[in-house]
Design an enzyme around this catalytic site. Structure first.
Site, short mmCIF file in Angstrom:
data_model
loop_
_atom_site.label_atom_id
_atom_site.label_comp_id
_atom_site.label_asym_id
_atom_site.label_seq_id
_atom_site.Cartn_x
_atom_site.Cartn_y
_atom_site.Cartn_z
N GLU A 131 7.72 10.84 4.12
CA GLU A 131 7.45 9.56 4.78
C GLU A 131 8.64 8.65 4.55
OE1 GLU A 131 3.83 7.72 3.50
OE2 GLU A 131 2.57 9.19 4.49
N HIS A 248 1.86 -3.20 8.29
CA HIS A 248 2.11 -1.83 8.74
C HIS A 248 2.67 -1.89 10.15
CE1 HIS A 248 1.71 2.37 9.73
NE2 HIS A 248 1.48 2.61 8.46
N ARG A 294 9.03 0.17 5.81
CA ARG A 294 8.04 -0.45 6.70
C ARG A 294 8.41 -1.86 7.15
NH1 ARG A 294 2.38 1.32 3.88
NH2 ARG A 294 2.47 3.41 4.73
N HIS A 355 -1.52 -5.10 6.18
CA HIS A 355 -1.96 -3.78 5.73
C HIS A 355 -2.25 -3.69 4.23
CE1 HIS A 355 -2.35 0.51 5.78
NE2 HIS A 355 -1.28 0.72 5.05
N ARG A 390 6.13 -1.98 -1.04
CA ARG A 390 5.44 -0.76 -1.49
C ARG A 390 5.95 0.45 -0.73
NH1 ARG A 390 0.45 2.20 0.26
NH2 ARG A 390 0.70 1.02 2.18
C1 LIG Z 1 -6.04 2.21 7.33
C2 LIG Z 1 -5.40 2.37 5.98
C3 LIG Z 1 -4.61 3.47 5.71
C4 LIG Z 1 -4.01 3.63 4.47
N1 LIG Z 1 -3.28 4.76 4.21
C5 LIG Z 1 -2.79 4.94 2.97
C6 LIG Z 1 -2.13 6.16 2.64
O1 LIG Z 1 -2.02 7.08 3.46
N2 LIG Z 1 -1.66 6.31 1.37
C7 LIG Z 1 -1.77 5.33 0.42
O2 LIG Z 1 -1.31 5.52 -0.71
N3 LIG Z 1 -2.40 4.17 0.71
C8 LIG Z 1 -2.91 3.97 1.95
N4 LIG Z 1 -3.57 2.80 2.23
C9 LIG Z 1 -3.75 1.81 1.15
C10 LIG Z 1 -4.82 2.33 0.19
O3 LIG Z 1 -5.85 2.94 0.93
C11 LIG Z 1 -5.40 1.22 -0.66
O4 LIG Z 1 -4.39 0.45 -1.23
C12 LIG Z 1 -6.26 1.79 -1.77
O5 LIG Z 1 -7.18 2.69 -1.24
C13 LIG Z 1 -6.96 0.66 -2.49
O6 LIG Z 1 -7.89 1.22 -3.36
P1 LIG Z 1 -8.77 0.28 -4.30
O7 LIG Z 1 -9.64 1.18 -5.06
O8 LIG Z 1 -7.89 -0.66 -5.01
O9 LIG Z 1 -9.61 -0.62 -3.27
P2 LIG Z 1 -10.56 -0.24 -2.05
O10 LIG Z 1 -10.50 1.18 -1.73
O11 LIG Z 1 -10.29 -1.19 -0.95
O12 LIG Z 1 -12.00 -0.58 -2.63
C14 LIG Z 1 -12.39 -1.91 -2.86
C15 LIG Z 1 -13.84 -1.95 -3.27
O13 LIG Z 1 -14.17 -3.25 -3.76
C16 LIG Z 1 -15.41 -3.67 -3.21
N5 LIG Z 1 -15.48 -5.13 -3.19
C17 LIG Z 1 -14.59 -6.02 -2.68
N6 LIG Z 1 -15.02 -7.28 -2.88
C18 LIG Z 1 -16.21 -7.18 -3.52
C19 LIG Z 1 -17.18 -8.13 -3.97
N7 LIG Z 1 -17.01 -9.46 -3.81
N8 LIG Z 1 -18.30 -7.66 -4.58
C20 LIG Z 1 -18.51 -6.33 -4.74
N9 LIG Z 1 -17.63 -5.40 -4.33
C21 LIG Z 1 -16.50 -5.82 -3.73
C22 LIG Z 1 -15.41 -3.04 -1.82
O14 LIG Z 1 -16.73 -3.01 -1.33
C23 LIG Z 1 -14.82 -1.66 -2.15
O15 LIG Z 1 -15.85 -0.85 -2.65
C24 LIG Z 1 -4.18 2.63 3.47
C25 LIG Z 1 -4.98 1.52 3.74
C26 LIG Z 1 -5.59 1.38 4.97
C27 LIG Z 1 -6.45 0.19 5.23
#
Ligand SMILES: Cc1cc2nc3c(=O)[nH]c(=O)nc-3n(C[C@H](O)[C@H](O)[C@H](O)COP(=O)(O)OP(=O)(O)OC[C@H]3O[C@@H](n4cnc5c(N)ncnc54)[C@H](O)[C@@H]3O)c2cc1C
Length: 534
Positions: A131, A248, A294, A355, A390
C-alpha cells in the site's frame, strides 16, 4: 472553551443512591479491535465488562477493508516497517513506540489466525500486498477486502465464549467517573433497555474509536462521534494533536449514498486516478503517483477537482481481470454493482472523506493516560505511533498491540478494596429554547467539512470556532436524556478543540495542511499540540 463547556464536569445529573449499579475489576468501553483484544487479555487476570453503544459489530474495525500491516515475509524487516512509519509521521512519531508495535505485530497476527481469523493465504503463508507509503508488501488481508469483519468476528467469538467477560450492548457511556483519590473509578451511562446505570471499576479502558462523524463526508460508521475524547477531556485527561484528522482520498461519490471507502489496496494493485476528461493526473503531484501518501493524494484530488470544475474524480480499474477483481475485492464489487457500475467498463466516481483521527487521549508505552486507573487504546488514543500522519493499515495493528498492553496493564494492578464514594451531582436546569439537535449536528458537520477540512486557513478556522462557541451557548446548558443530545454535546466539544488546535499549528505537517502556512516549520512546531481542561 465557553464558560458552559468548562464548568460542566458531567453531562447528566448523578445520584449514586438512586441509580442502578454494577461492579467490575476492569471496564472496557468499546468493542472494536482495541477494546476486544484488551478484554481478552484482562480476562486472564480478572472479571471484565465490555460496553458498546450499539451492537458489538458496530465499529470502525468491522468496516476496515485493506488490511493490517506487519512484517510477515523474510524479504521485509522490522527496521523497514519502522522506517516507513517514521517517515510518514513527519517528525512527530515516537521511535520507541514504533519499534515496540512493529515487533509485536507478527506474533499477534498469527494469534488471530489461530483464533479463527481467515487471512488470505498464498502457498500456505499469509498473503501480503503493498500500500502507499510501505516499501514492502506487508499488508495482510482477509476474505479480500473484508479484513475488519473477519478480525472482528474472530475476537467477538473469543469474547462471547469467555465466562469472565460480560458484554453490555446498546449501552451509551456518557461520562467517566473520577475522584481525587483514585482517578477513574468507573462510568455513568445509559443502557437502552434498563436506563441510567453506574459501573464502578478498579480500572477502565477507553477504546471508543474514531471521530469521522464530525465531518459531513466520512467513511466512519454512525458510532464514531468522538465521545471518548470528549469524556476524557471533561475528566481532565491530557489530549494530543487534535488537528490531525486523516482524510481518505478515495470514497465512492454518489449523491445520496454513504461515503463507502474504496480501499487503497486497489491503487496498490494498479488502479489509476483520472479526472473528468479521462486524464491520469497523480504524476503531476508526486513521483510515487497513485502510491503517494494519503494526504498528498487527497490534496491532489481536491486540486484536480478545482481545476476541472468537478465534484469528484474517478478510479480507473478497467484494465483489471474481472474474475480476479471480484475475488480480491468482493465488497467493492458488490457496492459498484449495486449502483450499476460495471468496473470493467465504467469509471468509479470518488472523492476524499474524513477517515481516521490521529490525535486523541495521550497515552504512554503501557497505554496509561494522565488519569490514574484510566487506560486508552486504539483510535481514541494518541500513542505516538502515527505522529502527524498515519501509514495505511497501521491502525488495526496499533489497536491489536495496544489493546493487549492495555488489557494486561489494567488487570495487573487491581486495588483490593475500592471505596465507592456516593456521588450527588446536580446541574441547574435551563429553560432556554428547545432544540433540534439533529439540525445542530448536521450544521456542525457541514461547518467542519468547509472550515476545518483538508486545506485550512486562519479566517475560516477562527470563524468555525466562533460559530461552534455560539452553538455551544444554547446546547451545552441543556441536560439531555438521549444519545442524540449527548452525542451533539460531545461533538461540539471535540470540534471546538480541533478547530483551536488547527488554528494554533501555523504550519503544514502530515495530514494538517494550512493554505496560509504551506511549509513545515520545525523550529516552532516540531512538538505536540496539548489540550487539557483548565
Ligand atoms: C471504512 C474504513 C476502512 C478502514 N480500513 C482500514 C484498514 O484497512 N486497515 C487499518 O489498519 N485501518 C483501517 N481503518 C481504520 C481502523 O478500522 C480503525 O482505526 C480501528 O478499527 C479502530 O479500532 P478501535 O478499536 O480503536 O475502535 P472502533 O473499531 O471504532 O470501535 C469503537 C467502539 O467504541 C464504541 N463506543 C464509541 N463511543 C461509545 C460510547 N459513548 N459508549 C459506549 N461505546 C462507545 C463503539 O460502539 C465501538 O464499539 C478503516 C476505517 C474505516 C472506517
Amino acid at each position: 472553551m465557553t464558560e458552559q463547556t468548562e464548568f460542566r464536569r458531567y453531562l447528566v445529573d448523578i445520584d449514586s443512591n438512586k441509580t442502578n449499579q454494577l461492579f467490575t475489576d476492569c471496564l472496557v468501553i468499546g468493542s472494536g479491535i482495541a477494546g476486544l483484544r484488551a478484554a481478552i487479555e484482562a480476562s486472564s487476570n480478572c472479571n471484565v465488562i465490555v460496553v458498546c453503544k450499539d451492537t458489538l459489530e458496530s465499529s470502525n474495525t468491522f468496516k476496515a477493508q485493506g488490511g493490517i500491516a506487519s512484517v510477515l515475509k523474510s524479504a521485509d524487516s522490522f527496521e523497514s516497517h519502522a522506517a516507513d512509519t517514521i517517515k510518514t509521521g513527519c517528525g512527530l512519531s515516537d521511535k520507541e513506540v514504533i519499534d515496540m508495535v512493529v515487533c509485536q505485530g507478527p506474533e499477534l497476527i498469527l494469534e488471530l489466525l489461530e483464533w479463527g481469523a481467515e487471512f488470505d493465504l498464498n502457498d500456505g503463508q499469509i498473503a501480503t500486498t503493498i500500500e502507499g507509503g510501505h516499501s514492502h508488501a506487508r499488508v495482510a488481508h482477509a476474505h479480500g477486502d473484508e479484513t475488519g469483519r473477519i478480525i472482528a468476528e474472530s475476537l467477538i467469538k473469543k469474547v462471547k465464549g469467555n465466562p469472565r467477560i460480560k458484554i453490555l450492548e446498546k449501552f451509551y457511556v456518557v461520562d467517566l467517573l473520577t475522584n481525587d483519590d483514585n482517578g477513574c473509578i468507573g462510568m455513568v451511562g445509559c443502557d437502552r433497555a434498563r436506563g441510567m446505570q453506574l459501573i464502578w471499576s478498579a480500572n477502565t479502558i477507553l477504546a471508543t474509536g474514531g471521530a469521522g462523524q464530525l465531518y459531513r463526508e466520512t467513511t466512519n460508521p454512525e458510532v464514531a462521534t468522538g465521545d471518548g475524547i470528549a469524556m476524557a477531556y471533561r475528566a481532565g485527561a491530557v489530549l494530543h494533536d487534535l488537528e490531525f484528522m486523516q482524510f481518505h482520498p478515495t470514497t465512492l461519490y454518489i449523491a445520496g449514498a454513504s461515503r463507502a471507502l474504496i480501499t487503497e489496496a486497489l491503487r496498490g494493485e494498479g488502479a489509476i486516478l483520472v479526472d473528468n476528461s479521462g486524464q491520469a493526473f497523480m504524476k503531476q503531484y508526486h513521483a510515487s503517483a497513485e502510491l503517494a501518501p494519503r494526504d498528498i493524494v487527497s490534496r491532489a484530488i481536491l486540486s484536480q477537482m478545482l481545476k476541472t470544475n468537478s465534484t469528484h474524480v474517478y478510479l480507473d480499474v478497467r484494465h483489471f481481470d474481472k474474475k480476479h477483481f471480484t475475488k480480491r475485492f468482493p465488497l467493492i464489487s458488490e457496492l459498484c454493482e449495486s449502483f450499476d457500475i460495471d468496473v470493467i467498463k465504467d469509471l468509479i466516481p470518488v472523492r476524499p472523506s474524513a477517515h481516521y483521527m490521529i490525535g486523541g487521549v495521550r497515552t504512554d508505552m503501557s497505554a496509561r493516560t494522565s488519569i490514574e486507573n484510566l487506560y486508552a487504546c486504539g483510535e481514541v488514543a494518541s500513542s505516538g505511533l502515527h505522529g502527524a500522519n498515519r501509514l495505511g493499515s497501521n491502525s488495526l495493528l496499533e489497536g491489536l498491540v495496544f489493546g493487549k498492553i492495555a488489557g494486561r496493564c489494567a488487570s495487573e494492578k487491581l486495588i483490593a478494596d475500592i471505596k465507592h464514594p456516593s456521588i450527588n451531582y446536580k446541574i441547574a436546569h435551563s429553560n432556554r429554547t428547545r432544540l433540534d439537535t439533529v439540525d445542530v449536528r448536521n450544521s456542525l458537520r457541514a461547518l467542519m467539512w468547509r472550515n476545518v477540512g483538508i486545506t485550512r486557513w486562519e479566517r475560516p478556522l477562527k470563524e468555525a470556532s466562533e460559530i461552534i462557541r455560539f452553538w455551544q451557548r444554547y446546547v451545552m446548558d441543556k441536560v439531555f436524556d438521549s444519545l442524540q443530545g449527548w452525542e451533539c454535546q460531545n461533538m461540539l466539544t471535540v470540534c471546538e478543540l480541533m478547530a483551536d488546535c488547527a488554528e494554533q499549528r501555523q504550519e503544514s505537517r502530515g495530514v494538517h495542511f494550512r493554505g496560509d502556512y504551506s511549509e513545515i516549520n520545525d523550529k516552532a512546531f516540531k512538538k505536540h499540540t496539548e489540550v487539557v481542561r483548565k
